[in-house]
Design a protein around this motif. Sequence first.
Motif, PDB file in Angstrom:
ATOM      1  N   PHE A  36     -32.725  13.068   4.447  1.00  0.00           N
ATOM      2  CA  PHE A  36     -33.860  12.191   4.728  1.00  0.00           C
ATOM      3  C   PHE A  36     -33.701  11.449   6.058  1.00  0.00           C
ATOM      4  O   PHE A  36     -34.494  10.552   6.362  1.00  0.00           O
ATOM      5  CB  PHE A  36     -34.053  11.186   3.581  1.00  0.00           C
ATOM      6  N   ARG A  37     -32.686  11.817   6.852  1.00  0.00           N
ATOM      7  CA  ARG A  37     -32.513  11.159   8.157  1.00  0.00           C
ATOM      8  C   ARG A  37     -33.735  11.283   9.059  1.00  0.00           C
ATOM      9  O   ARG A  37     -34.103  10.317   9.740  1.00  0.00           O
ATOM     10  CB  ARG A  37     -31.281  11.717   8.870  1.00  0.00           C
ATOM     11  N   PRO A  38     -34.422  12.454   9.096  1.00  0.00           N
ATOM     12  CA  PRO A  38     -35.619  12.528   9.948  1.00  0.00           C
ATOM     13  C   PRO A  38     -36.718  11.562   9.530  1.00  0.00           C
ATOM     14  O   PRO A  38     -37.606  11.250  10.325  1.00  0.00           O
ATOM     15  CB  PRO A  38     -36.075  13.992   9.773  1.00  0.00           C
ATOM     16  N   LEU A  39     -36.687  11.073   8.278  1.00  0.00           N
ATOM     17  CA  LEU A  39     -37.695  10.132   7.800  1.00  0.00           C
ATOM     18  C   LEU A  39     -37.255   8.680   7.951  1.00  0.00           C
ATOM     19  O   LEU A  39     -37.932   7.783   7.463  1.00  0.00           O
ATOM     20  CB  LEU A  39     -38.030  10.431   6.331  1.00  0.00           C
ATOM     21  N   ALA A 235     -25.113  17.706  21.166  1.00  0.00           N
ATOM     22  CA  ALA A 235     -26.163  18.716  21.022  1.00  0.00           C
ATOM     23  C   ALA A 235     -26.501  18.947  19.568  1.00  0.00           C
ATOM     24  O   ALA A 235     -27.659  19.143  19.196  1.00  0.00           O
ATOM     25  CB  ALA A 235     -25.713  20.016  21.684  1.00  0.00           C
ATOM     26  N   SER A 236     -25.447  18.936  18.699  1.00  0.00           N
ATOM     27  CA  SER A 236     -25.704  19.180  17.271  1.00  0.00           C
ATOM     28  C   SER A 236     -26.479  18.044  16.624  1.00  0.00           C
ATOM     29  O   SER A 236     -27.073  18.220  15.573  1.00  0.00           O
ATOM     30  CB  SER A 236     -24.373  19.383  16.538  1.00  0.00           C
ATOM     31  N   GLU A 237     -26.460  16.861  17.258  1.00  0.00           N
ATOM     32  CA  GLU A 237     -27.169  15.721  16.694  1.00  0.00           C
ATOM     33  C   GLU A 237     -28.654  15.732  17.032  1.00  0.00           C
ATOM     34  O   GLU A 237     -29.422  14.959  16.477  1.00  0.00           O
ATOM     35  CB  GLU A 237     -26.538  14.415  17.209  1.00  0.00           C
ATOM     36  N   GLN A 238     -29.076  16.586  17.981  1.00  0.00           N
ATOM     37  CA  GLN A 238     -30.488  16.617  18.344  1.00  0.00           C
ATOM     38  C   GLN A 238     -31.313  17.158  17.182  1.00  0.00           C
ATOM     39  O   GLN A 238     -30.873  18.052  16.457  1.00  0.00           O
ATOM     40  CB  GLN A 238     -30.694  17.480  19.586  1.00  0.00           C
ATOM     41  N   PRO A 239     -32.512  16.639  16.979  1.00  0.00           N
ATOM     42  CA  PRO A 239     -33.344  17.096  15.863  1.00  0.00           C
ATOM     43  C   PRO A 239     -33.643  18.586  15.949  1.00  0.00           C
ATOM     44  O   PRO A 239     -33.885  19.131  17.027  1.00  0.00           O
ATOM     45  CB  PRO A 239     -34.621  16.259  16.030  1.00  0.00           C
ATOM     46  N   SER A 240     -33.630  19.247  14.819  1.00  0.00           N
ATOM     47  CA  SER A 240     -33.968  20.660  14.737  1.00  0.00           C
ATOM     48  C   SER A 240     -35.489  20.806  14.743  1.00  0.00           C
ATOM     49  O   SER A 240     -36.226  19.831  14.576  1.00  0.00           O
ATOM     50  CB  SER A 240     -33.401  21.241  13.446  1.00  0.00           C
ATOM     51  N   PRO A 241     -36.008  22.038  14.921  1.00  0.00           N
ATOM     52  CA  PRO A 241     -37.460  22.227  14.835  1.00  0.00           C
ATOM     53  C   PRO A 241     -38.035  21.722  13.515  1.00  0.00           C
ATOM     54  O   PRO A 241     -39.122  21.141  13.491  1.00  0.00           O
ATOM     55  CB  PRO A 241     -37.616  23.748  14.977  1.00  0.00           C
ATOM     56  N   VAL A 245     -40.984  18.854  13.080  1.00  0.00           N
ATOM     57  CA  VAL A 245     -42.234  19.086  12.350  1.00  0.00           C
ATOM     58  C   VAL A 245     -42.437  18.027  11.267  1.00  0.00           C
ATOM     59  O   VAL A 245     -43.539  17.485  11.101  1.00  0.00           O
ATOM     60  CB  VAL A 245     -42.229  20.502  11.734  1.00  0.00           C
ATOM     61  N   ILE A 246     -41.372  17.696  10.540  1.00  0.00           N
ATOM     62  CA  ILE A 246     -41.468  16.672   9.496  1.00  0.00           C
ATOM     63  C   ILE A 246     -41.775  15.309  10.111  1.00  0.00           C
ATOM     64  O   ILE A 246     -42.624  14.560   9.614  1.00  0.00           O
ATOM     65  CB  ILE A 246     -40.159  16.622   8.690  1.00  0.00           C
ATOM     66  N   GLY A 247     -41.085  14.976  11.219  1.00  0.00           N
ATOM     67  CA  GLY A 247     -41.335  13.691  11.871  1.00  0.00           C
ATOM     68  C   GLY A 247     -42.742  13.598  12.436  1.00  0.00           C
ATOM     69  O   GLY A 247     -43.385  12.544  12.362  1.00  0.00           O
TER      70      GLY A 247
END
Length: 358
Positions: A36-39, A235-241, A245-247
């Motif tokens: 749920f980090r992207p939220l 780089a690994s911490e950057q949001p994925s696609p 989309v969720i954000g």
Amino acid sequence: MEHEPLFEPDSDITRRLEKLDGEGLELYVADLLSMFRPLGWKVYVTKRSRDMGGDLVLDNPDGIRYVIQAKHRQDDEKVIGLSAVQQAVAAKAAYGAHHSIAMSNAVDFSEPAKRLAAYNKTILWTKHELQKLYFASIYRDEKLLQEIGLELGKPASLPRTQSTFELVPHIPSPESVFVSQSGRQAEQKTLPLEVRPRFTPKAPKNKSFLLWAPAFLVALLAAIAIFGFKRVWVASEQPSPEDVVIGYDRAYRHALNTNDTSRLFEYAAQELISARVQPWIDQRARRGCILFTVEKEPMRVLGIDVRGDVANATVRKSWKQTLVCPGQQDQVKTDGPFEMRYVLKKSDGWKIVESGGN
């Protein structure tokens, strides 16, 4: 596009929960919450020694803090006793939390433990709540989080007390959540920067070139390795696609409900917002209207196709949208499911550049 889920639910989650050991249970739950980090949710792990009863700390997007005490069941133990709740209550004050959670992979808590939890308003998670947490993380379903006692959309009325304990942001290990563990302990594969060992070369006592040259070479190689490791970690911490989309979905609903588009720029290119979103927002704002939008069902990511620096995503949403204007009767504009397609491009990070659907 055919349905290509990013991951499939574990059909035997109950069995996996039972096999986890103490530390494995903590990290497994931390991984689930990290979905749920992207939220806007944040998950921390506490120091292993002298943790004052707190194993995990969770902050929701509105600033409400939870401290979690994990109690692993012993052998065939089905009921957890009073000590787990006592430790959770103590940890609440130690970590400046608003709520405490006593968690176990057992079936239930004892009656004295339940009474103490009720008196101190401590949330109890058994194997049944952890199953709900698992499916909540699979589908990014915040409603399921509410069912297990976590609050949404309710900013904390009281400030947190200052915590004197150091918290380390949890970095999830992807394989530990959606790949069968076969009873082995979950591990964190990457350490946060602040806890990684740093190379600190000592000054050579003998200044002879033959003595200090090898040490200098080792120091140089170590510095190069650490620099490269940091770049990979950042780089690994950057949001994925998928995260983008969720954000964007969350930010877009916020824009429709408030006529404020500022959050969209984190997830979408300025050209897309200016051409496809801003004109309609401005038109409604001039009339004093909003397009009130609520989710009827959580958004589902049907598939993401990544090819180099371009990604195509398909999602399924179910919204009810009502046009609300001063002095006019409300008009329902959308009420039901639909699919959306997004094109993302990667520069410094992923951004949505095109959108469309049916």
